[in-house]
Design an enzyme around this catalytic site. Structure first.
Site, mmCIF file in Angstrom:
data_model
loop_
_atom_site.group_PDB
_atom_site.id
_atom_site.type_symbol
_atom_site.label_atom_id
_atom_site.label_comp_id
_atom_site.label_asym_id
_atom_site.label_seq_id
_atom_site.Cartn_x
_atom_site.Cartn_y
_atom_site.Cartn_z
ATOM 1 C CG HIS A 1 25.476 -39.247 -14.480
ATOM 2 N ND1 HIS A 1 24.410 -40.151 -13.953
ATOM 3 C CD2 HIS A 1 25.624 -38.646 -13.371
ATOM 4 C CE1 HIS A 1 24.218 -40.144 -12.734
ATOM 5 N NE2 HIS A 1 24.727 -39.036 -12.451
ATOM 6 N NE ARG B 1 20.423 -41.490 -9.823
ATOM 7 C CZ ARG B 1 21.453 -40.659 -9.418
ATOM 8 N NH1 ARG B 1 21.730 -39.577 -10.313
ATOM 9 N NH2 ARG B 1 21.955 -41.131 -8.353
#
Ligand code: NDP
Ligand code: OXD
Length: 306
Positions: free
Chosen positions: A269, A221
């Site tokens: 991502h 993250r």
């Protein structure tokens, strides 16, 4: 049995069709505000309103591995929260990380730039022993990544909350062993969940402890990393580079300095994508198990945060 689907940014129809085929006895519906009450839900980035209207849910299934955003919401008090457990993501993560490590170690990025300029230059081979890789987080994904790296004969260190015994991996655990883990590693791979304990864990102090010429791979993250600290360490030459798949704000804003730092490789991502068919099969199996009163793997511990 009723199942609600509430996944932002996901095309619902193929999921609804797959769930109906896997669980023909269930009524599966796309959630709309005011919809009837469901027993189970599949969610990704749901609005708070969804849970406020569905306090009776027995099970909440995230269609991803990370549940940091989900746990920020007020969830139904008695619902079992379950994350995807591999479901085809571990091998993708292993591909991504091995690719990034090998590209840096073998200087394929340098060769690519040189051959594009028409230069035929070979560099002295680097020693694998000089590139120990540290994997932070030895869960479902981290263990698969550590195993893949050790098959390429990189020295591999792993850091987790509880100690692990994994072939080819030197295990470190807990805050007391973090400094030793970092000092033993040159490439740092982050596969921790985002929790109160792990946010900002890659910062000036921790990244400075890596061996000289350190390299950072963040696939967990964005909030694990202090962006300014990474940039400062790249500018000073203390770190050699970084491959980043996740960011504090996604999509990464156009004016973010990461875009302009040539030592940073960016991907959007995409390190390990949710695979629909495998995920539906896994979730359907777990719903059936919960209905039989059995326990399921991948249960999230709300107190622990992952
Ligand atoms: P797991 O929950 O299976 O594993 C988490 C690991 O982190 C465990 O080894 C755990 O230790 C360790 N850990 C947790 N807290 C701490 C702490 N405070 N100190 C040290 N170690 C800690 O997660 P996954 O492997 O399934 O996924 C990891 C993360 O990857 C996800 O949370 C998500 O953010 C990210 N992800 C990113 C994707 C992408 O495409 N970029 C795709 C999928 C996931 P212990 O074993 O002792 O419990
Ligand atoms: C996940 C992700 O957590 O896609 O599954 O990041």
């Amino acid at each position: 049995m009723r199942i609600a689907f509430c996944c932002t940014g996901t095309e619902p129809e193929p999921w609804l069709a797959g769930l109906r085929a896997a669980l023909p006895q269930a009524q599966v519906a796309l959630w709309q505000p005011g919809a009837g009450r469901a027993d189970y839900a599949l969610v990704w980035a749901p609005p708070q309103q969804f849970f406020d209207e569905q306090p009776q849910l027995k099970g909440v299934f995230a269609i991803g591995a990370g549940v940091d955003a989900l746990l920020k919401l007020r969830l139904p008090p008695n619902a079992t929260v379950v994350r995807l457990d591999d479901a085809g993501m571990a091998v993708q993560m292993a591909e991504y990380v091995c690719h990034a490590v090998i590209r840096h170690f073998r200087e394929f990025d340098v060769y690519e730039a040189e051959t594009r300029q028409g230069h035929w230059t070979s560099h002295k081979p680097r020693k694998r022993a000089d590139f120990p890789v540290g994997v932070m987080g030895l869960g479902v994904l981290g263990q698969r990544v550590a195993r893949a790296l050790s098959q390429f004969e990189f020295p591999v260190n792993g850091w987790s909350r509880s100690p692990k015994a994994l072939d080819g991996v030197r295990s470190f655990s807990g805050p007391a062993q973090l400094d030793d883990f970092l000092a033993a590693s040159r490439v740092l791979v982050n596969l921790l969940p985002l929790t109160l304990d792990t946010q900002g864990i890659m910062n000036l102090a921790t990244l400075s402890r890596l061996r000289p010429g350190g390299y950072v791979i963040n696939v967990a993250r964005g909030a694990h990393l202090v962006d300014e600290d990474l940039l400062a360490l790249l500018d000073s030459g203390q770190l050699a580079g970084a491959t980043l798949d996740v960011f504090r704000v996604e999509p990464l804003p156009p004016d973010h300095p990461f875009w302009r730092q040539p030592k940073i490789t960016i991907t959007p991502h995409t390190a390990a994508r949710t695979l629909r068919a495998t995920s539906i099969a896994q979730i359907a199996g777990k719903i059936e198990a919960l209905e039989r009163g059995e326990s399921v793997v991948g249960r999230v511990d709300r107190g622990r945060g992952y």
